[in-house]
Design a protein around this motif. Structure first.
Motif, PDB file in Angstrom:
ATOM      1  N   VAL A   1       1.009  -1.010   0.302  1.00 49.99           N
ATOM      2  CA  VAL A   1       0.238   0.193  -0.075  1.00 49.99           C
ATOM      3  C   VAL A   1       0.970   1.729  -0.157  1.00 49.99           C
ATOM      4  CG1 VAL A   1      -1.208   1.386   1.474  1.00 49.99           C
ATOM      5  CG2 VAL A   1      -1.984  -1.341   1.285  1.00 49.99           C
ATOM      6  N   SER A   2       0.830   2.389  -0.545  1.00 47.05           N
ATOM      7  CA  SER A   2       2.074   3.119  -1.007  1.00 47.05           C
ATOM      8  C   SER A   2       0.990   4.460  -1.292  1.00 47.05           C
ATOM      9  CB  SER A   2       2.430   3.132  -2.189  1.00 47.05           C
ATOM     10  OG  SER A   2       3.442   3.975  -2.441  1.00 47.05           O
ATOM     11  N   ILE A   3       1.381   6.116  -0.478  1.00 43.20           N
ATOM     12  CA  ILE A   3       0.305   7.261  -0.653  1.00 43.20           C
ATOM     13  C   ILE A   3       1.666   7.978  -1.921  1.00 43.20           C
ATOM     14  CG2 ILE A   3       0.989   7.509   1.304  1.00 43.20           C
ATOM     15  CD1 ILE A   3      -0.940  10.036   1.246  1.00 43.20           C
ATOM     16  N   GLY A   4       1.228   8.611  -2.662  1.00 40.98           N
ATOM     17  CA  GLY A   4       2.637   9.366  -3.166  1.00 40.98           C
ATOM     18  C   GLY A   4       3.132  10.867  -2.491  1.00 40.98           C
ATOM     19  N   ALA A   5       4.711  11.096  -2.879  1.00 42.74           N
ATOM     20  CA  ALA A   5       5.002  12.075  -2.260  1.00 42.74           C
ATOM     21  C   ALA A   5       4.892  13.627  -2.769  1.00 42.74           C
ATOM     22  CB  ALA A   5       6.578  12.004  -2.737  1.00 42.74           C
ATOM     23  N   ASN A   6       3.584  13.405  -4.552  1.00 39.35           N
ATOM     24  CA  ASN A   6       2.846  14.511  -4.325  1.00 39.35           C
ATOM     25  C   ASN A   6       2.040  15.121  -4.496  1.00 39.35           C
ATOM     26  OD1 ASN A   6       2.088  13.117  -6.716  1.00 39.35           O
ATOM     27  ND2 ASN A   6       4.260  13.341  -7.845  1.00 39.35           N
ATOM     28  N   THR A   7       0.840  16.040  -5.245  1.00 39.46           N
ATOM     29  CA  THR A   7      -0.610  15.690  -4.929  1.00 39.46           C
ATOM     30  C   THR A   7      -1.138  15.076  -6.108  1.00 39.46           C
ATOM     31  OG1 THR A   7      -0.312  17.591  -6.707  1.00 39.46           O
ATOM     32  CG2 THR A   7      -0.356  18.214  -3.769  1.00 39.46           C
TER      33      THR A   7
ATOM     34  N   THR B   1       4.770   3.915   2.113  1.00 40.71           N
ATOM     35  CA  THR B   1       4.377   2.681   1.228  1.00 40.71           C
ATOM     36  C   THR B   1       5.011   1.338   2.618  1.00 40.71           C
ATOM     37  OG1 THR B   1       5.849   3.831  -0.646  1.00 40.71           O
ATOM     38  CG2 THR B   1       5.558   1.384   0.124  1.00 40.71           C
ATOM     39  N   VAL B   2       3.653   0.464   2.991  1.00 40.32           N
ATOM     40  CA  VAL B   2       3.707   0.280   3.642  1.00 40.32           C
ATOM     41  C   VAL B   2       3.315  -1.892   2.832  1.00 40.32           C
ATOM     42  CG1 VAL B   2       2.768  -1.162   6.039  1.00 40.32           C
ATOM     43  CG2 VAL B   2       3.185   1.713   5.821  1.00 40.32           C
ATOM     44  N   ASP B   3       4.153  -2.725   3.923  1.00 39.93           N
ATOM     45  CA  ASP B   3       3.309  -4.073   3.038  1.00 39.93           C
ATOM     46  C   ASP B   3       2.328  -4.710   4.634  1.00 39.93           C
ATOM     47  OD1 ASP B   3       4.525  -4.072   0.966  1.00 39.93           O
ATOM     48  OD2 ASP B   3       6.340  -5.256   1.606  1.00 39.93           O
TER      49      ASP B   3
ATOM     50  N   MET C   1      -3.005   6.760  -3.954  1.00 42.77           N
ATOM     51  CA  MET C   1      -1.712   6.162  -3.889  1.00 42.77           C
ATOM     52  C   MET C   1      -1.468   5.146  -2.803  1.00 42.77           C
ATOM     53  SD  MET C   1       0.148   9.029  -5.402  1.00 42.77           S
ATOM     54  CE  MET C   1      -0.630   9.813  -5.970  1.00 42.77           C
ATOM     55  N   GLY C   2      -2.779   5.202  -2.333  1.00 45.88           N
ATOM     56  CA  GLY C   2      -4.042   4.013  -1.891  1.00 45.88           C
ATOM     57  C   GLY C   2      -4.346   3.310  -2.243  1.00 45.88           C
ATOM     58  N   GLU C   3      -4.697   3.487  -4.226  1.00 44.56           N
ATOM     59  CA  GLU C   3      -4.563   2.248  -4.564  1.00 44.56           C
ATOM     60  C   GLU C   3      -2.793   0.693  -4.389  1.00 44.56           C
ATOM     61  OE1 GLU C   3      -6.086   2.220  -8.215  1.00 44.56           O
ATOM     62  OE2 GLU C   3      -5.629   0.371  -8.518  1.00 44.56           O
ATOM     63  N   VAL C   4      -3.114   0.371  -4.397  1.00 42.84           N
ATOM     64  CA  VAL C   4      -2.316  -0.667  -3.010  1.00 42.84           C
ATOM     65  C   VAL C   4      -1.086  -1.326  -4.996  1.00 42.84           C
ATOM     66  CG1 VAL C   4      -1.830  -2.559  -2.907  1.00 42.84           C
ATOM     67  CG2 VAL C   4      -3.769  -2.246  -2.019  1.00 42.84           C
ATOM     68  N   LEU C   5       0.175  -0.202  -4.664  1.00 44.76           N
ATOM     69  CA  LEU C   5       1.338  -0.614  -6.245  1.00 44.76           C
ATOM     70  C   LEU C   5       1.505  -1.524  -5.807  1.00 44.76           C
ATOM     71  CD1 LEU C   5       2.152   3.521  -5.429  1.00 44.76           C
ATOM     72  CD2 LEU C   5       0.588   1.910  -6.609  1.00 44.76           C
ATOM     73  N   PRO C   6       1.623  -2.161  -7.043  1.00 39.29           N
ATOM     74  CA  PRO C   6       2.899  -4.101  -7.117  1.00 39.29           C
ATOM     75  C   PRO C   6       4.190  -4.220  -7.448  1.00 39.29           C
ATOM     76  CG  PRO C   6       1.875  -3.303  -9.507  1.00 39.29           C
ATOM     77  CD  PRO C   6       1.456  -1.959  -8.346  1.00 39.29           C
TER      78      PRO C   6
ATOM     79  N   ASP D   1       7.519  -3.781  -7.201  1.00 32.22           N
ATOM     80  CA  ASP D   1       8.670  -3.700  -7.467  1.00 32.22           C
ATOM     81  C   ASP D   1       8.495  -2.189  -8.981  1.00 32.22           C
ATOM     82  OD1 ASP D   1      10.640  -5.220  -5.862  1.00 32.22           O
ATOM     83  OD2 ASP D   1      11.399  -6.041  -7.590  1.00 32.22           O
ATOM     84  N   ASP D   2       6.836  -2.909  -8.591  1.00 25.80           N
ATOM     85  CA  ASP D   2       6.576  -1.561 -10.225  1.00 25.80           C
ATOM     86  C   ASP D   2       5.986  -0.949  -9.335  1.00 25.80           C
ATOM     87  OD1 ASP D   2       6.938  -3.656 -11.824  1.00 25.80           O
ATOM     88  OD2 ASP D   2       4.941  -4.437 -12.220  1.00 25.80           O
ATOM     89  N   ARG D   3       6.210   0.197  -8.535  1.00 33.45           N
ATOM     90  CA  ARG D   3       6.040   1.099  -7.165  1.00 33.45           C
ATOM     91  C   ARG D   3       6.216   2.054  -8.324  1.00 33.45           C
ATOM     92  NH1 ARG D   3       8.617  -1.920  -3.809  1.00 33.45           N
ATOM     93  NH2 ARG D   3       7.037  -3.274  -2.203  1.00 33.45           N
ATOM     94  N   LEU D   4       5.301   3.510  -8.538  1.00 32.69           N
ATOM     95  CA  LEU D   4       5.840   4.328  -9.353  1.00 32.69           C
ATOM     96  C   LEU D   4       5.855   5.817  -8.174  1.00 32.69           C
ATOM     97  CD1 LEU D   4       2.668   4.360 -11.945  1.00 32.69           C
ATOM     98  CD2 LEU D   4       5.429   3.454 -11.646  1.00 32.69           C
ATOM     99  N   TYR D   5       5.477   5.546  -7.025  1.00 34.40           N
ATOM    100  CA  TYR D   5       6.016   6.473  -5.997  1.00 34.40           C
ATOM    101  C   TYR D   5       6.552   5.958  -4.768  1.00 34.40           C
ATOM    102  CZ  TYR D   5       2.240   9.557  -8.998  1.00 34.40           C
ATOM    103  OH  TYR D   5       1.772   9.720  -9.798  1.00 34.40           O
ATOM    104  N   GLY D   6       7.487   7.112  -4.316  1.00 37.78           N
ATOM    105  CA  GLY D   6       7.180   6.451  -2.380  1.00 37.78           C
ATOM    106  C   GLY D   6       8.831   5.383  -3.218  1.00 37.78           C
ATOM    107  N   ARG D   7      10.351   5.598  -2.385  1.00 44.60           N
ATOM    108  CA  ARG D   7      10.394   4.169  -1.653  1.00 44.60           C
ATOM    109  C   ARG D   7      11.113   3.196  -0.764  1.00 44.60           C
ATOM    110  NH1 ARG D   7      14.107   4.133  -6.046  1.00 44.60           N
ATOM    111  NH2 ARG D   7      16.082   3.590  -5.279  1.00 44.60           N
ATOM    112  N   LYS D   8      10.397   2.082  -0.848  1.00 42.96           N
ATOM    113  CA  LYS D   8       9.880   1.029   0.285  1.00 42.96           C
ATOM    114  C   LYS D   8      12.097   1.093   0.321  1.00 42.96           C
ATOM    115  CE  LYS D   8       8.056  -1.998   2.335  1.00 42.96           C
ATOM    116  NZ  LYS D   8       8.425  -1.827   3.155  1.00 42.96           N
ATOM    117  N   LYS D   9      12.286   0.738   2.059  1.00 39.00           N
ATOM    118  CA  LYS D   9      13.780   0.337   2.106  1.00 39.00           C
ATOM    119  C   LYS D   9      13.441  -0.879   2.417  1.00 39.00           C
ATOM    120  CE  LYS D   9      14.288   5.192   3.823  1.00 39.00           C
ATOM    121  NZ  LYS D   9      15.478   5.938   5.330  1.00 39.00           N
ATOM    122  N   ARG D  10      12.615  -1.242   2.961  1.00 40.11           N
ATOM    123  CA  ARG D  10      12.770  -2.754   3.641  1.00 40.11           C
ATOM    124  C   ARG D  10      11.253  -3.430   2.755  1.00 40.11           C
ATOM    125  NH1 ARG D  10      14.160  -2.708   9.413  1.00 40.11           N
ATOM    126  NH2 ARG D  10      11.865  -2.214   9.674  1.00 40.11           N
TER     127      ARG D  10
END
Length: 596
Positions: free
Chosen positions: A382-388, A426-428, A563-568, A570-579
């Motif tokens: 689950v991810s939220i973008g850093a912009n609007t 971004t959270v799993d 950005m609440g649309e769950v991003l799949p 390694d194809d995430r477009l927003y944010g960078r998950k560290k782990r």
């Protein structure tokens, strides 16, 4: 007439007298091991009243067996060769048991002694998964019937490998305070097996430890085998662990500032190789036990003999430590202990739990996956973008890869709220076959908030454990479905194709062990994901979130920052998950995320 109850001591008296009246030259343990004598004792004891039947059963359990009878039964069942020394594993097993008895005074005999019952376990050189028929290596079997609560083993801490053992070997300069336990014990394993080798005091234990290709955790798989996991999140976790192990090896041993460079005499490069480092961590990840009840706090340990026990997710038994001695007198030392969590029949394999691990955890660290695992899960991101702005596929394009931009006026407020509560953008979350975590719903409800939902209130004013609105809830559930379907499309094969491949036993056996495990694992991941979709769709229908509301107004997806649309993956477009979520779980388990 007054009837007197007999105490436990009174009930025991006839048995005690019978034992004391045996021929003086006969050891006290012998009557318990003589079938005719035991039978007569039991018959006389069971003829009384009160608790004597219980004493009879306890005596029967404690009497032991005729020497060699268990091994004879193993041979009759085809579980042990009739030819001596045919299997080198049998020789290694015997040497390990002798070492435990000589160095640790561990009682492992199948015969009872005065005050000590016969040891209830026996080492099997080969065990088999009952579902897949795959080999599961060594294991421990019940030598006799075992009752729930029975003490199964006692191993003194002086026989265990810990960070303290490593510090005693290498000194404080190499193993300083605060050195990661995994790094310290890895050095010790390499030193004892590859440097000291035949001269190691641990040789009997090291000889029963498997090779890497007998364990096969995914971080040791060749590329050809990893390709069979294409589409699975396990690949990302595998790559992450591989790179971390290489970084830590270079930093501690192999690099310019490593010990192989600074002190090549003490750390010869031909012994402290990356291949040996990989073997050491294969042993640690698959066999090391975290003992949580030690006097000085919890500690990681390699525990000889205890680490032969295999895993079952249905077991409630965990290995731990306690102060050694009897219930009255303690000697100040500590020992590893295990009690039976249930009854076991003779010849049945005894299990413990390695913890509530998913198949991804097991495959990555232990080299196997289970067909029946109540803790199996697949992570949803689950991810939220850093912009609007939000990226989504436009309905009218018909192109799943096309993008359309939506403005979310609440994006910045949501990012600030997440920062205040200490959550990542971004959270799993793990999705199980029959459930998904409430935390995921709470997170997505926040992601899907719109100005219509807030009605001017701050985001902190809402209870996200409850439904916010029908539109918000519909958006939450449909976004999960969308993400799960996206994950399913990443697999190059379908669940049905994998099932057909497994059913063709002749063809399936042509694959390597790793490849068979990969096919089973990816099939089970797809099955779990499809069940998640079906459950969510049923929930949407049962809650009326697919119809109309308020006199015919269609329920639409909330237009907030999904950005609440769950991003799949390694194809995430927003944010960078560290782990990855798997790495988060490893950290909670006490395993090294950064190995430091």
């Amino acid at each position: 007439m007054r009837v007197m109850k007999r105490s436990a001591a009174t009930a025991l008296l006839p048995i005690t007298v019978l034992i004391l009246h045996q021929t003086p030259s006969t050891p006290f343990s012998c009557p318990l091991n003589t079938p005719s004598t035991s039978k007569s004792i039991l018959q006389m004891a069971s003829s009384g009243e009160g608790g004597e039947a219980s004493w009879s059963k306890a005596l029967e359990d404690a009497k032991g067996e005729i020497p060699g009878s268990f091994e004879k039964e193993l041979k009759m069942r085809g579980l042990m060769s009739n030819k001596p020394n045919v299997n080198p594993k049998l020789t290694a097993n015997r040497k390990l048991l002798n070492w435990l008895e000589e160095k640790g005074d561990v009682y492992l005999s199948d015969q009872s002694t005065w005050g000590t019952a016969p040891h209830p376990l026996a080492v099997s050189t080969e065990t088999i998964d009952e579902v897949t028929n795959e080999s599961t290596g060594r294991g421990l079997l019940a030598r006799r019937n075992i009752n729930e609560g029975d003490e199964l083993l006692q191993i003194p801490m002086k026989l265990c490998m810990t960070v303290d053992t490593a510090r005693a070997e290498f000194g404080n300069k190499v193993i300083s305070e605060g050195t990661n336990e995994y790094l310290a014990i890895a050095l010790l394993l390499i030193e004892e097996r590859f440097v000291k080798a035949e001269k190691s005091e641990w040789k009997a234990y090291l000889d029963v430890l498997p090779e890497v290709n007998e364990v096969n955790p995914t971080f040791t798989w060749p590329e050809d085998d990893l390709k069979f996991l294409e589409g699975s999140p396990v690949i990302a976790a595998t790559r992450s662990l591989q790179s971390k192990l290489k970084r830590e090896y270079d930093a501690l041993l192999g690099g310019e500032d490593g010990w192989c460079t600074k002190n090549p005499t003490r750390f010869p490069r031909d012994k402290y190789t990356f291949e040996h480092w990989e073997w050491a961590f294969t042993m640690l990840f698959s066999r090391a036990i975290r003992l949580r009840s030690l006097k000085e706090g919890e500690k990681l340990a390699m525990v000889p003999y205890a680490d032969l026990i295999n895993h079952s997710p249905f077991s409630g038994a965990y290995i731990d430590a306690r102060e050694s001695g009897d219930w009255i007198f303690k000697d100040g030392n500590e020992e590893v202990i295990l009690y039976a969590d249930r009854g076991y029949r003779k010849m049945e394999q005894v299990y413990i739990s390695y913890g509530p691990k998913s198949n991804a955890d097991l495959l990555l660290l232990y080299g196997f996956a289970l067909e029946r695992n109540p803790f199996n899960s697949v992570d949803v991101t689950v991810s939220i973008g850093a912009n609007t702005q939000q990226t989504a596929a436009p309905k009218e394009s018909g192109d799943a890869n096309a993008a359309q931009l939506y403005n979310d006026p609440m994006a910045e407020e949501k990012m600030e709220f997440l920062d205040r509560v200490g959550r990542s953008d971004t959270v799993d979350f793990p999705c199980y076959a029959d459930r998904y975590p409430i935390e995921m719903l709470e997170y997505l409800r926040l992601m899907q908030m719109t100005p219509e939902d807030t009605r001017g209130k701050p985001l902190s004013a809402f209870d996200y454990s409850r439904t916010i609105s029908a539109a918000n809830e519909a958006a939450v559930l449909t976004s999960i479905i969308s993400a799960v379907k996206t994950q399913l499309r990443k697999f190059p094969t379908t669940e049905e194709q994998d099932a057909l491949l497994i059913q063709d036993k002749g063809m399936f056996r042509l694959f390597s062990y790793n490849q068979r495990m990969a096919v089973r694992h990816r099939r089970n991941e797809k099955r779990l994901l499809k069940r998640t979709v079906a459950a969510l769709e049923r929930q949407i229908r049962s809650r009326g979130l697919t119809g109309t509301e308020d006199g015919g107004k269609e329920l639409e997806r909330a237009g907030g920052s999904t950005m609440g649309e769950v991003l799949p993956g390694d194809d995430r477009l927003y944010g960078r998950k560290k782990r990855t979520a798997l790495e988060d779980r490893l950290e909670k388990m006490g395993l090294p995320v950064d190995l430091k």
